[in-house]
Write a protein that holds these residues in place. Structure first.
Motif, PDB file in Angstrom:
ATOM      1  N   ARG A 173      65.041-112.597  19.031  1.00  0.00           N
ATOM      2  CA  ARG A 173      63.899-111.823  18.555  1.00  0.00           C
ATOM      3  C   ARG A 173      64.223-110.338  18.608  1.00  0.00           C
ATOM      4  O   ARG A 173      65.015-109.896  19.443  1.00  0.00           O
ATOM      5  N   VAL A 174      63.575-109.590  17.733  1.00  0.00           N
ATOM      6  CA  VAL A 174      63.762-108.142  17.697  1.00  0.00           C
ATOM      7  C   VAL A 174      62.385-107.477  17.760  1.00  0.00           C
ATOM      8  O   VAL A 174      61.453-107.887  17.072  1.00  0.00           O
ATOM      9  N   ARG A 234      63.429-108.713  30.460  1.00  0.00           N
ATOM     10  CA  ARG A 234      62.542-109.863  30.639  1.00  0.00           C
ATOM     11  C   ARG A 234      62.760-110.942  29.583  1.00  0.00           C
ATOM     12  O   ARG A 234      62.585-112.128  29.858  1.00  0.00           O
ATOM     13  N   PHE A 235      63.133-110.545  28.372  1.00  0.00           N
ATOM     14  CA  PHE A 235      63.258-111.490  27.266  1.00  0.00           C
ATOM     15  C   PHE A 235      64.652-111.414  26.643  1.00  0.00           C
ATOM     16  O   PHE A 235      65.333-110.387  26.727  1.00  0.00           O
ATOM     17  N   ASP A 236      65.030-112.489  25.970  1.00  0.00           N
ATOM     18  CA  ASP A 236      66.266-112.496  25.195  1.00  0.00           C
ATOM     19  C   ASP A 236      65.954-111.908  23.824  1.00  0.00           C
ATOM     20  O   ASP A 236      65.785-112.623  22.836  1.00  0.00           O
ATOM     21  N   LEU A 237      65.863-110.595  23.772  1.00  0.00           N
ATOM     22  CA  LEU A 237      65.516-109.931  22.518  1.00  0.00           C
ATOM     23  C   LEU A 237      66.259-108.611  22.402  1.00  0.00           C
ATOM     24  O   LEU A 237      66.861-108.122  23.353  1.00  0.00           O
ATOM     25  N   GLY A 238      66.206-108.046  21.209  1.00  0.00           N
ATOM     26  CA  GLY A 238      66.768-106.733  20.966  1.00  0.00           C
ATOM     27  C   GLY A 238      65.667-105.751  20.624  1.00  0.00           C
ATOM     28  O   GLY A 238      64.581-106.148  20.185  1.00  0.00           O
ATOM     29  N   ARG A 243      63.861-101.024  28.139  1.00  0.00           N
ATOM     30  CA  ARG A 243      64.626-101.678  29.203  1.00  0.00           C
ATOM     31  C   ARG A 243      63.845-102.835  29.817  1.00  0.00           C
ATOM     32  O   ARG A 243      64.396-103.901  30.106  1.00  0.00           O
ATOM     33  N   ALA A 244      62.546-102.636  30.010  1.00  0.00           N
ATOM     34  CA  ALA A 244      61.727-103.696  30.608  1.00  0.00           C
ATOM     35  C   ALA A 244      61.667-104.921  29.701  1.00  0.00           C
ATOM     36  O   ALA A 244      61.714-106.060  30.178  1.00  0.00           O
ATOM     37  N   LEU A 245      61.617-104.702  28.393  1.00  0.00           N
ATOM     38  CA  LEU A 245      61.534-105.825  27.461  1.00  0.00           C
ATOM     39  C   LEU A 245      62.845-106.597  27.390  1.00  0.00           C
ATOM     40  O   LEU A 245      62.854-107.833  27.403  1.00  0.00           O
ATOM     41  N   CYS A 270      52.370-105.466  25.307  1.00  0.00           N
ATOM     42  CA  CYS A 270      53.484-106.165  24.646  1.00  0.00           C
ATOM     43  C   CYS A 270      53.593-107.602  25.164  1.00  0.00           C
ATOM     44  O   CYS A 270      53.790-108.541  24.362  1.00  0.00           O
ATOM     45  N   LEU A 271      53.497-107.772  26.464  1.00  0.00           N
ATOM     46  CA  LEU A 271      53.605-109.111  27.047  1.00  0.00           C
ATOM     47  C   LEU A 271      52.486-110.013  26.541  1.00  0.00           C
ATOM     48  O   LEU A 271      52.704-111.196  26.259  1.00  0.00           O
TER      49      LEU A 271
END
Length: 363
Positions: free
Chosen positions: A182-183, A213-217, A208-210, A339-340
């Motif tokens: 995900r991006v 926590r997630f496999d995203l860019g 950085r927090a995103l 966002c979460l």
């Protein structure tokens, strides 16, 4: 054949918010020749759309004489419009429509131009006589209704072209985002002025927090004037999955295609913010000096955040107090929570590489 000329807005965000009105005009006059008068710098916002039969580029300051006032008046006189719809509130647009020979001129009676209009709409005012902040999508829609059209929906709508999608494919590959699940798109600044900007350090902390926590860019969008700020963002973030478009060939189409395939957008109140609603992408919008009411689009996957301050919203492009508290005090932690909520509530949204049309707003 009936000819209808639409004088389009001068800003990207306003152009997106005009799409329900343009769509209603197309549906209301299916056999008419629909022509757009629009600034070359925002024209790509409407690329790929099926509504207009022709376009007349207009920029009174252009070095290209074919785009300046006399040439546009000549082009309009050749068309002999049956109706001109004025989305901008400017005196100039009304004068152009009249000098261009339009039989009907539909617009809001503002800025001393009422005598140039055949169909005058009155803009809402509050008790003090000031113009009342109202959603622009509905404000524009009243113009279509005045022209005899039904407005079935206020959902905004955009399209991408094959060239836009190919440009995004190339950028995503170059930036290492093609294999990321995900991006999330970030967008800062805008044409309004620096008062709308969120501190770059706050964007870095959020990015950085995103990614932790997630496999995203994370992809920072930017225009030509925002390249250095985008480079500063990626340098401070110092993470392989936090990148920007700063060193990519820039275009509105690339930005549209990037947002269309994203899982979430985090943005200040600037033009590209409206790409998210038009492509049904969840969005967290950060408001400081501007009224939320002006640009509300009723997007069901939107969260609007603001930090109340005694001096705002001031509607000023540069902070009159010099402290920018409305944006600086909007914490990364609060934005992360929003966002979460969107990322977790709406589940995975992997970017789709080949889909050129998308819709948003509900009726």
């Amino acid at each position: 054949m009936e000819s209808i000329v639409v004088f389009c807005p001068n800003l990207i965000g306003d152009t997106v918010m005009a799409t329900p009105t343009i769509r209603a005009l197309r549906e209301g006059y299916p056999r008419a020749r629909l022509i757009a008068v629009l600034k070359p710098g925002v024209a790509a916002t409407l690329d790929g759309s099926p509504w207009f039969d022709d376009r007349i580029p207009f920029d009174p300051r252009s070095t290209d004489r074919s785009r300046r006032t006399p040439a546009v008046i000549r082009a309009l006189r050749e068309i002999r419009p049956d109706i001109s719809i004025l989305l901008p509130n400017s005196f100039r647009s009304a004068l152009l429509a009249r000098l261009g020979g339009s039989r009907r001129v539909v617009g809001y009676a503002r800025g001393g131009r009422g005598f140039l209009l055949t169909d005058r709409l009155v803009a809402p005012r509050d008790r003090s006589g000031r113009f009342e902040p109202v959603p622009i999508v509905g404000y524009y829609a009243e113009l279509a209704r005045a022209a005899g059209c039904r407005v079935e929906s206020l959902r905004t709508e955009l399209f991408t072209t094959e060239a836009d999608e190919l440009a995004a494919d190339r950028a995503f590959r170059a930036l290492g985002l093609s294999d990321v699940g995900r991006v999330v798109c970030f967008n800062n600044g805008g044409a309004f002025g620096p008062a709308k900007s969120w501190p770059v350090e706050s964007f870095v902390q959020l990015g950085r927090a995103l990614v932790e926590r997630f496999d995203l860019g994370v992809l920072m969008l930017c225009g030509p004037s925002e390249r250095e700020a985008a480079r500063e963002f990626t340098a401070l973030a110092n993470h392989p999955r936090i990148v920007s478009l700063a060193d990519q060939p820039m275009s509105i189409g690339l930005s549209k295609a990037s947002v269309r395939r994203s899982a979430l957008m985090v943005t200040t109140d600037s033009g590209p913010r409206h790409f998210a609603a038009a492509f049904d992408v969840p969005v967290v919008s950060l408001f400081g000096p501007t009224h939320i009411a002006w640009t509300r689009t009723y997007h069901p996957l939107a969260i609007h955040l603001s930090q109340p301050v005694p001096c705002g919203p001031c509607q000023e492009p540069v902070c009159p107090e010099g402290h920018l508290r409305c944006m600086r005090e909007l914490s990364p932690e609060a934005v992360l929570r929003a966002c979460l909520r969107l990322l977790l509530d709406h589940g995975p949204r992997p970017h789709v590489m080949r889909k050129h049309v998308a819709h948003s707003e509900p009726n």
